[in-house]
Design a protein around this motif. Structure first.
Motif, mmCIF file in Angstrom:
data_model
loop_
_atom_site.group_PDB
_atom_site.id
_atom_site.type_symbol
_atom_site.label_atom_id
_atom_site.label_comp_id
_atom_site.label_asym_id
_atom_site.label_seq_id
_atom_site.Cartn_x
_atom_site.Cartn_y
_atom_site.Cartn_z
ATOM 1 N N PHE A 192 0.825 -1.205 0.000
ATOM 2 C CA PHE A 192 0.000 0.000 0.000
ATOM 3 C C PHE A 192 0.868 1.268 0.000
ATOM 4 C CE2 PHE A 192 -3.713 -2.363 0.034
ATOM 5 C CZ PHE A 192 -4.827 -1.540 0.062
ATOM 6 N N GLU A 193 1.987 1.207 0.706
ATOM 7 C CA GLU A 193 2.859 2.393 0.755
ATOM 8 C C GLU A 193 3.772 2.467 -0.466
ATOM 9 O OE1 GLU A 193 3.391 3.109 5.545
ATOM 10 O OE2 GLU A 193 4.759 1.732 4.539
ATOM 11 N N GLY A 194 4.457 1.370 -0.764
ATOM 12 C CA GLY A 194 5.473 1.388 -1.808
ATOM 13 C C GLY A 194 4.922 1.334 -3.216
ATOM 14 N N VAL A 195 3.725 0.732 -3.384
ATOM 15 C CA VAL A 195 3.145 0.603 -4.720
ATOM 16 C C VAL A 195 2.003 1.601 -4.935
ATOM 17 C CG1 VAL A 195 2.017 -0.958 -6.361
ATOM 18 C CG2 VAL A 195 3.786 -1.834 -4.817
ATOM 19 N N LEU A 196 1.012 1.587 -4.047
ATOM 20 C CA LEU A 196 -0.173 2.420 -4.260
ATOM 21 C C LEU A 196 0.020 3.875 -3.837
ATOM 22 C CD1 LEU A 196 -3.075 0.013 -3.215
ATOM 23 C CD2 LEU A 196 -2.147 0.459 -5.505
ATOM 24 N N GLY A 197 1.044 4.147 -3.031
ATOM 25 C CA GLY A 197 1.335 5.534 -2.689
ATOM 26 C C GLY A 197 0.679 6.039 -1.420
ATOM 27 N N PHE A 198 0.163 5.148 -0.580
ATOM 28 C CA PHE A 198 -0.406 5.565 0.703
ATOM 29 C C PHE A 198 0.716 5.934 1.673
ATOM 30 C CE2 PHE A 198 -4.091 3.504 -0.998
ATOM 31 C CZ PHE A 198 -5.180 4.030 -0.312
ATOM 32 N N GLN A 199 0.391 6.774 2.653
ATOM 33 C CA GLN A 199 1.318 7.131 3.716
ATOM 34 C C GLN A 199 0.681 6.833 5.063
ATOM 35 O OE1 GLN A 199 2.113 11.346 2.907
ATOM 36 N NE2 GLN A 199 4.124 10.778 2.084
ATOM 37 N N THR A 200 1.437 6.242 5.968
ATOM 38 C CA THR A 200 0.944 5.997 7.325
ATOM 39 C C THR A 200 1.022 7.290 8.116
ATOM 40 O OG1 THR A 200 1.682 3.691 7.271
ATOM 41 C CG2 THR A 200 1.269 4.654 9.433
ATOM 42 N N ILE A 201 -0.113 7.696 8.693
ATOM 43 C CA ILE A 201 -0.133 8.974 9.413
ATOM 44 C C ILE A 201 -0.374 8.812 10.915
ATOM 45 C CG2 ILE A 201 -0.805 10.328 7.396
ATOM 46 C CD1 ILE A 201 -3.699 10.293 8.487
ATOM 47 N N LYS A 202 -0.967 7.673 11.334
ATOM 48 C CA LYS A 202 -1.226 7.450 12.764
ATOM 49 C C LYS A 202 -1.302 5.953 13.014
ATOM 50 C CE LYS A 202 -4.131 11.589 13.277
ATOM 51 N NZ LYS A 202 -5.502 12.090 13.550
ATOM 52 N N HIS A 203 -1.099 5.569 14.274
ATOM 53 C CA HIS A 203 -1.444 4.198 14.634
ATOM 54 C C HIS A 203 -1.863 4.125 16.091
ATOM 55 C CE1 HIS A 203 2.659 3.608 16.364
ATOM 56 N NE2 HIS A 203 2.089 2.606 17.012
ATOM 57 N N ASN A 208 -2.584 -2.116 17.285
ATOM 58 C CA ASN A 208 -2.304 -2.872 16.049
ATOM 59 C C ASN A 208 -3.037 -2.312 14.845
ATOM 60 O OD1 ASN A 208 -4.902 -3.635 16.809
ATOM 61 N ND2 ASN A 208 -4.651 -5.743 16.081
ATOM 62 N N ARG A 209 -3.550 -1.083 14.959
ATOM 63 C CA ARG A 209 -4.327 -0.461 13.891
ATOM 64 C C ARG A 209 -3.564 0.742 13.340
ATOM 65 N NH1 ARG A 209 -9.693 -1.597 13.910
ATOM 66 N NH2 ARG A 209 -10.302 0.545 13.453
ATOM 67 N N TYR A 210 -3.407 0.788 12.028
ATOM 68 C CA TYR A 210 -2.628 1.826 11.366
ATOM 69 C C TYR A 210 -3.512 2.569 10.371
ATOM 70 C CZ TYR A 210 1.531 -0.349 13.346
ATOM 71 O OH TYR A 210 2.479 -0.836 14.219
ATOM 72 N N LEU A 211 -3.443 3.902 10.417
ATOM 73 C CA LEU A 211 -4.228 4.735 9.519
ATOM 74 C C LEU A 211 -3.341 5.236 8.393
ATOM 75 C CD1 LEU A 211 -7.044 6.119 9.094
ATOM 76 C CD2 LEU A 211 -6.103 8.093 10.312
ATOM 77 N N LEU A 212 -3.725 4.914 7.155
ATOM 78 C CA LEU A 212 -2.990 5.330 5.972
ATOM 79 C C LEU A 212 -3.873 6.216 5.116
ATOM 80 C CD1 LEU A 212 -1.758 2.473 6.888
ATOM 81 C CD2 LEU A 212 -0.940 2.283 4.539
ATOM 82 N N GLU A 213 -3.253 7.144 4.389
ATOM 83 C CA GLU A 213 -4.051 7.989 3.506
ATOM 84 C C GLU A 213 -3.342 8.246 2.186
ATOM 85 O OE1 GLU A 213 -5.026 11.611 5.527
ATOM 86 O OE2 GLU A 213 -3.127 12.575 5.012
ATOM 87 N N VAL A 214 -4.144 8.648 1.201
ATOM 88 C CA VAL A 214 -3.647 8.896 -0.138
ATOM 89 C C VAL A 214 -4.355 10.121 -0.704
ATOM 90 C CG1 VAL A 214 -5.342 7.533 -1.456
ATOM 91 C CG2 VAL A 214 -2.960 7.639 -2.253
ATOM 92 N N GLY A 215 -3.795 10.710 -1.741
ATOM 93 C CA GLY A 215 -4.428 11.875 -2.356
ATOM 94 C C GLY A 215 -4.509 13.045 -1.387
ATOM 95 N N GLY A 241 -7.730 12.732 4.493
ATOM 96 C CA GLY A 241 -8.984 12.875 5.225
ATOM 97 C C GLY A 241 -9.806 11.605 5.114
ATOM 98 N N ASN A 242 -11.026 11.657 5.657
ATOM 99 C CA ASN A 242 -11.854 10.455 5.743
ATOM 100 C C ASN A 242 -12.122 9.793 4.395
ATOM 101 O OD1 ASN A 242 -12.041 10.662 8.522
ATOM 102 N ND2 ASN A 242 -13.982 11.783 8.491
ATOM 103 N N GLY A 243 -12.143 10.572 3.321
ATOM 104 C CA GLY A 243 -12.434 10.017 2.002
ATOM 105 C C GLY A 243 -11.235 9.451 1.271
ATOM 106 N N GLY A 244 -10.062 9.503 1.897
ATOM 107 C CA GLY A 244 -8.853 9.014 1.242
ATOM 108 C C GLY A 244 -8.028 8.110 2.139
ATOM 109 N N GLN A 245 -8.701 7.341 2.988
ATOM 110 C CA GLN A 245 -7.976 6.580 4.002
ATOM 111 C C GLN A 245 -8.341 5.093 4.019
ATOM 112 O OE1 GLN A 245 -8.982 8.692 7.631
ATOM 113 N NE2 GLN A 245 -7.380 10.215 7.310
ATOM 114 N N VAL A 246 -7.387 4.306 4.493
ATOM 115 C CA VAL A 246 -7.639 2.913 4.859
ATOM 116 C C VAL A 246 -7.080 2.700 6.262
ATOM 117 C CG1 VAL A 246 -7.590 2.026 2.488
ATOM 118 C CG2 VAL A 246 -5.479 2.050 3.854
ATOM 119 N N ILE A 247 -7.652 1.729 6.948
ATOM 120 C CA ILE A 247 -7.146 1.310 8.259
ATOM 121 C C ILE A 247 -6.628 -0.112 8.097
ATOM 122 C CG2 ILE A 247 -7.732 0.804 10.663
ATOM 123 C CD1 ILE A 247 -10.072 2.862 10.314
#
Length: 321
Positions: A178-189, A192-199, A202-208
């Motif tokens: 997700f980070e190296g290929v799709l371009g997401f960045q981890t912003i919080k954790h 065992n739960r990590y919040l990543l975002e792209v673009g 905010g809430n519309g650009g995130q995965v957990i």
């Protein structure tokens, strides 16, 4: 990679239901999301494919469902997409929905806070897991437009998709995709739960991403998610991503025209990821006033309409007068 080819956020989530009619009633009458398209699975015409979204079917607002015949109930576990989020405008909307869920006997939990955002967990009749997430302190990817003629007041209504939760046993390898290929960045954790975002984030650009090495292996079936899709601006970007996936040896579908959007599917471990274009959208074959009221078919299926309508169980989605 050019900025215009990067992922823009969550596009849609596709899940499986045991009953298309009950699912329609749950999403429109209880959640207050608009049915913007009633179609069939383009790869399995005996299966409905329904699309619930905001007032216009805007990119980043759509939850879709298959009702595969004889599909068994799925099994909860790891290596799966485990929860879908819906955005609401403010904290007061969570209180409104909690009362609404009580009124309609929907299973839910008390409002809590995750990653500094207030959320409300709930489940449908198939035990599909969801949450509402408040946009009160959110910024980033723009939300959609609440369904103007829906049963929920616009000031509280669902108007977009929020973070998609994915649980994985081989966490570090998957996170690297997700980070190296799709371009997401981890912003919080948190634990065992990590919040990543792209673009724009905010809430519309995130995965957990959840590091889950203890739960049993999940199994696909109704009550589970089939795949998640992320937004791209246009078809040219799909070609860029297909080349990337092919060079990396990631199994992918190649270009697929889904009529309402254009797509590319890639398998990342156990998770099926789709990249889907914002264009052309859901407004091309039905007027705004009657979106979702008729069986909509992609052009290549139109010559089989009579047969399809004879073999798929009809259900009434007419709302206009």
């Amino acid at each position: 990679m050019r900025k215009e080819d990067q992922l823009l956020g969550v596009h849609h989530v596709t899940a499986m239901t045991s009953d298309a009619v009950k699912n329609y009633e749950f999403f429109t009458k209880i959640l207050g999301m608009r049915l913007v398209k009633k179609s069939v699975n383009q790869d399995d015409i005996y299966t409905y494919h329904t699309y619930f979204a905001d007032d216009l079917g805007s990119p980043g607002t759509t939850m879709t469902f298959f009702d595969f015949p004889n599909n068994p109930k799925g099994k909860k576990g790891t290596n799966a997409i485990t929860r879908t989020s819906f955005r609401v405008p403010n904290d007061a909307a969570l209180e409104y929905y909690a009362q609404r869920f009580q009124e309609f006997n929907v299973k839910y939990q008390e409002i809590t806070t995750e990653f500094e955002q207030k959320v409300l967990h709930f489940w449908d009749f198939d035990e599909q897991a969801y949450q509402l997430i408040s946009d009160e302190t959110n910024s980033g990817v723009k939300a959609g437009i609440p369904w103007k003629k829906g049963p929920v007041p616009e000031k509280f209504a669902i108007y977009g998709l929020g973070p998609v939760e994915i649980s994985i046993a081989y966490f570090e390898q998957f996170k690297e995709l997700f980070e190296g290929v799709l371009g997401f960045q981890t912003i919080k954790h948190e634990g065992n739960r990590y919040l990543l975002e792209v673009g724009e984030g905010g809430n519309g650009g995130q995965v957990i991403l959840v590091d889950n090495q203890t739960s049993p292996q999940s199994q696909q079936g109704y009550g589970e998610v089939h795949h998640v899709a992320f937004r791209l601006a246009n078809r040219k970007s799909l070609a860029v991503w297909q080349e990337i996936f092919t060079k990396l040896g990631l199994p992918n579908s190649g270009y697929v025209d889904r009529y309402y959007f254009e797509s590319l599917y890639v398998r990342m471990g156990h998770i099926l990821v789709e990249l889907a274009t914002d264009e052309p959208g859901f407004m091309g074959d039905e007027p705004y006033e009657t979106l979702g009221e008729k069986l909509s078919l992609a052009p290549f299926l139109e010559n089989r309409r009579t047969y399809i309508e004879s073999v798929i169980k009809p259900f009434d989605t007419k709302r206009s007068e």
